[in-house]
Enzyme design. Structure first.
Site, PDB file in Angstrom:
ATOM      1  N   THR A 189       0.873  -0.963   0.068  1.00 36.45           N
ATOM      2  CA  THR A 189      -0.062  -0.053   0.042  1.00 36.45           C
ATOM      3  C   THR A 189       0.869   1.376   0.160  1.00 36.45           C
ATOM      4  O   THR A 189       2.134   1.200   0.521  1.00 36.45           O
ATOM      5  CB  THR A 189      -1.006   0.172   1.162  1.00 36.45           C
ATOM      6  OG1 THR A 189      -1.757   1.037   1.080  1.00 36.45           O
ATOM      7  CG2 THR A 189      -0.239   0.090   2.732  1.00 36.45           C
ATOM      8  N   GLU A 334      -5.164  -2.498   4.128  1.00 34.75           N
ATOM      9  CA  GLU A 334      -4.728  -2.925   5.627  1.00 34.75           C
ATOM     10  C   GLU A 334      -6.053  -3.695   6.381  1.00 34.75           C
ATOM     11  O   GLU A 334      -6.031  -4.450   7.447  1.00 34.75           O
ATOM     12  CB  GLU A 334      -4.472  -1.833   6.643  1.00 34.75           C
ATOM     13  CG  GLU A 334      -3.089  -1.288   6.256  1.00 34.75           C
ATOM     14  CD  GLU A 334      -3.054  -0.226   5.347  1.00 34.75           C
ATOM     15  OE1 GLU A 334      -2.124   0.688   5.274  1.00 34.75           O
ATOM     16  OE2 GLU A 334      -4.416   0.001   4.332  1.00 34.75           O
ATOM     17  N   LYS A 446      -6.060  10.186  -4.060  1.00 39.04           N
ATOM     18  CA  LYS A 446      -6.545   8.908  -4.811  1.00 39.04           C
ATOM     19  C   LYS A 446      -7.078   9.316  -6.112  1.00 39.04           C
ATOM     20  O   LYS A 446      -8.188   9.981  -6.356  1.00 39.04           O
ATOM     21  CB  LYS A 446      -7.890   8.418  -3.545  1.00 39.04           C
ATOM     22  CG  LYS A 446      -8.258   6.954  -3.895  1.00 39.04           C
ATOM     23  CD  LYS A 446      -8.855   6.353  -2.687  1.00 39.04           C
ATOM     24  CE  LYS A 446      -8.397   4.889  -2.518  1.00 39.04           C
ATOM     25  NZ  LYS A 446      -9.122   4.233  -1.697  1.00 39.04           N
ATOM     26  N   TRP A 451      -3.713   4.997  -5.300  1.00 36.29           N
ATOM     27  CA  TRP A 451      -3.126   5.823  -4.365  1.00 36.29           C
ATOM     28  C   TRP A 451      -1.930   6.684  -5.461  1.00 36.29           C
ATOM     29  O   TRP A 451      -1.058   6.095  -5.920  1.00 36.29           O
ATOM     30  CB  TRP A 451      -2.523   5.040  -3.273  1.00 36.29           C
ATOM     31  CG  TRP A 451      -3.585   4.605  -2.316  1.00 36.29           C
ATOM     32  CD1 TRP A 451      -3.926   3.661  -2.011  1.00 36.29           C
ATOM     33  CD2 TRP A 451      -4.452   5.543  -1.413  1.00 36.29           C
ATOM     34  NE1 TRP A 451      -5.016   3.249  -1.021  1.00 36.29           N
ATOM     35  CE2 TRP A 451      -5.253   4.680  -0.796  1.00 36.29           C
ATOM     36  CE3 TRP A 451      -4.582   6.888  -1.300  1.00 36.29           C
ATOM     37  CZ2 TRP A 451      -6.349   4.957   0.232  1.00 36.29           C
ATOM     38  CZ3 TRP A 451      -5.658   7.217  -0.458  1.00 36.29           C
ATOM     39  CH2 TRP A 451      -6.453   6.354   0.235  1.00 36.29           C
TER      40      TRP A 451
END
Length: 549
Positions: A189, A334, A446, A451
């Site tokens: 991420t 996550e 975003k 991202w």
């Protein structure tokens, strides 16, 4: 006194075994990179997954080794989901939209041993193959007739053919049994502090997440469904849909690289898709195509929209014009990723259409077993049903407790014996438990569900000799939801143009990360500790119109 029930570990392989045994003739349809439509069944896929598990073992892949993919949504990628994790290795889905430098960093950090790729990404593979430190084998996910040769294969050591590997083994293989807490897959991420961080899922967390998303008040998956995941299999395991489809025995349709409106619509209709899932930008293109051609959806009745907020106008267009129910979902890498879904409660049945749309536009309520709370700056929990907004904290058995290799230290906030994960979102929660995100405390952008790390963009700008200070914030974009806007203070007496600064980014990042515009200001607001106050900048530029050309 202990309960006297069978002890059976929750393993990913059990999902495919169930699909093979109880839904063996159910179809898996894929639009392939080679251009054709491929059809198989769960029974055939399970046999090929076992053969691939044996082939990986023959290449030297051992328990907990990482096997990477750079691939679209398709049956071969699905086979790897089960062959890798089911054998006890770790599936690592790489994002092909990243810059080669980032792909190299992530592959090295994960210590990938084998990397399997779709032919679309051959140029990216050629850019990274000579630089990665641990990859021993590169596997082209195609047959012998389509294998790269000559210049196309140059610089790729130990290049293997996926179908050759399958053919080299039989399917006499029993999925091993091991501790359900064993690592199963790895996703990275984009954090707020430079390099991406890895989230390492377990078999237990993945199976529990699969149960959670299949529930009626979640994504409501069943054997009656035909599911087409537009969300990529390299985005948090396609939100868990390749697992849920096996659990419930749904037909599965993979779009491959054909994510334009025409290609998607043709698959929806030809395969009688009932439910799909993806980010808003994909649906904008699909709706534009359907509207321009006077079409309608014959079978699709639900679509899951997440990744970024669904515009209210899109909710209405789907619902009022096409009779498609939007399930607004929220989560993050996550969280495996689904945390909330905007499913109705009984009292909503009596509400007006407008009031129901207001409920649908929230990020929704928690799916079991996720729990959530909002807290103020001091960490005190805020009451639901008020106008108060606070930091969103979550906990549950498929939420991260630490990042891979302990990057960044302990990410949790500890409240007594229980740890809570801070999501980086700011929200309020109504009396019924529906969350509405009001702001984001994370300094990330975003764009179309992908991202973009603002700090990376700021660091590049700060490296320009004419720049004294730079802040990168999200500005609203009609198509991509958010795009980077660079706010810059020039050094005294320095000359610098917008064009010159944007050109400075060329070759340093993925092209789509490049800021859309630059604004030069006299000063950037700073807090008491000297940190840039991006919340004030976001407020200042909330109505900024980005150039659209």
């Amino acid at each position: 006194m202990n309960g006297q029930m069978m002890q059976q570990p929750l393993l990913i392989s059990s999902l495919l075994t169930h699909a093979e045994r109880h839904h063996g003739d159910r179809e898996v349809v894929s639009r392939r990179v080679e251009g054709d439509i491929h059809r198989t069944t769960y029974k055939a896929m399970a046999a090929r997954s076992r053969r691939m598990a044996k082939a990986l073992a023959a290449l030297g892949v051992q328990r907990s080794d990482r096997v990477a993919t750079l691939a679209w949504n398709g049956y071969r990628h699905m086979e790897l989901y089960y062959a890798v994790s089911g054998s006890g290795a770790v599936l690592h889905t790489l994002n092909p939209r990243l810059h080669p430098d980032q792909v190299t960093y992530i592959a090295d950090h994960a210590e990938d041993q084998v990397l399997c790729f779709d032919l679309t990404f051959l140029p990216l593979i050629q850019a990274v193959a000579g630089r990665t430190k641990t990859v021993k084998h590169w596997v082209a996910m195609t047959d012998r007739a389509h294998m790269p040769v000559g210049a196309a294969a140059a610089g790729i050591p130990n290049l293997l053919c996926y179908e050759d590997l399958i053919e080299s083994q039989d399917d006499r293989y029993s999925w091993p049994s091991f501790d359900e807490n064993t690592a199963s897959s790895l996703c990275y991420t984009s954090g707020t502090t430079g390099n991406p961080k890895g989230v390492l899922y377990s078999h237990r967390s993945t199976v529990l997440h699969t149960f959670a998303i299949a529930l009626p008040d979640s994504l409501n998956c069943s054997a009656m469904d035909c599911i087409l995941p537009v969300v990529p299999m390299f985005h948090v395991n396609a939100w868990g849909l390749p697992y849920a489809a096996c659990m419930v025995g749904a037909k599965l349709v993979f779009p491959g690289a054909g994510l334009d409106g025409k290609s998607l619509y043709e698959l929806f209709e030809a395969e009688q898709v009932t439910v799909s899932a993806g980010v808003p930008t994909v649906w904008q293109a699909l709706l534009s195509y359907v509207e321009a051609n006077g079409l309608k959806f014959s079978t699709m009745r639900r679509t899951v929209i997440g990744g970024s907020a669904c515009p209210p106008a899109m909710l209405r267009t789907f619902g009022d014009t096409y009779d498609v129910r939007v399930l607004h979902a929220w989560g993050m890498t996550e969280m495996s990723p689904v945390g909330t879904v905007a499913a109705f409660k009984p009292r909503h049945a009596a509400l007006s259409r407008e009031a129901r749309y207001a409920v649908m536009s929230t990020q929704g309520r928690c799916v079991y077993p996720v729990d959530m709370k909002i807290v103020d700056e001091a960490g005190h929990e805020l009451a639901w049903g008020t106008e108060a907004s606070g930091d969103v904290l979550v906990r549950g058995p498929f939420i991260v407790s630490r990042y891979f290799k302990d990057e960044g230290g302990d990410p949790l906030r500890h409240d007594g014996e229980t740890g809570w994960f801070p999501t980086g979102d700011v929200a309020r929660i109504d009396a019924d438990g529906y969350m509405q995100i009001t702001d984001r405390s994370k300094d990330v952008i975003k764009s179309g569900g992908e991202w973009i790390g603002s700090i990376d963009l700021e660091n590049i700008a700060m490296a320009h000799p004419a720049v004294a200070m730079a802040a990168c914030i999200a500005a609203h974009h009609p198509k991509w939801d958010e795009r980077p806007l660079l706010v810059v203070v020039k050094k005294p007496g320095a000359e610098l143009t917008r064009e010159a600064l944007l050109a400075f980014y060329e070759g340093k990042i993925a092209k789509w990360w490049t800021p859309d515009d630059v604004v030069f200001v006299d000063a950037i607001p700073l807090g008491a500790t000297g940190k840039m106050q991006k919340n004030r900048l976001r407020e200042q530029f909330k109505d900024y119109k980005l150039p659209t050309a």
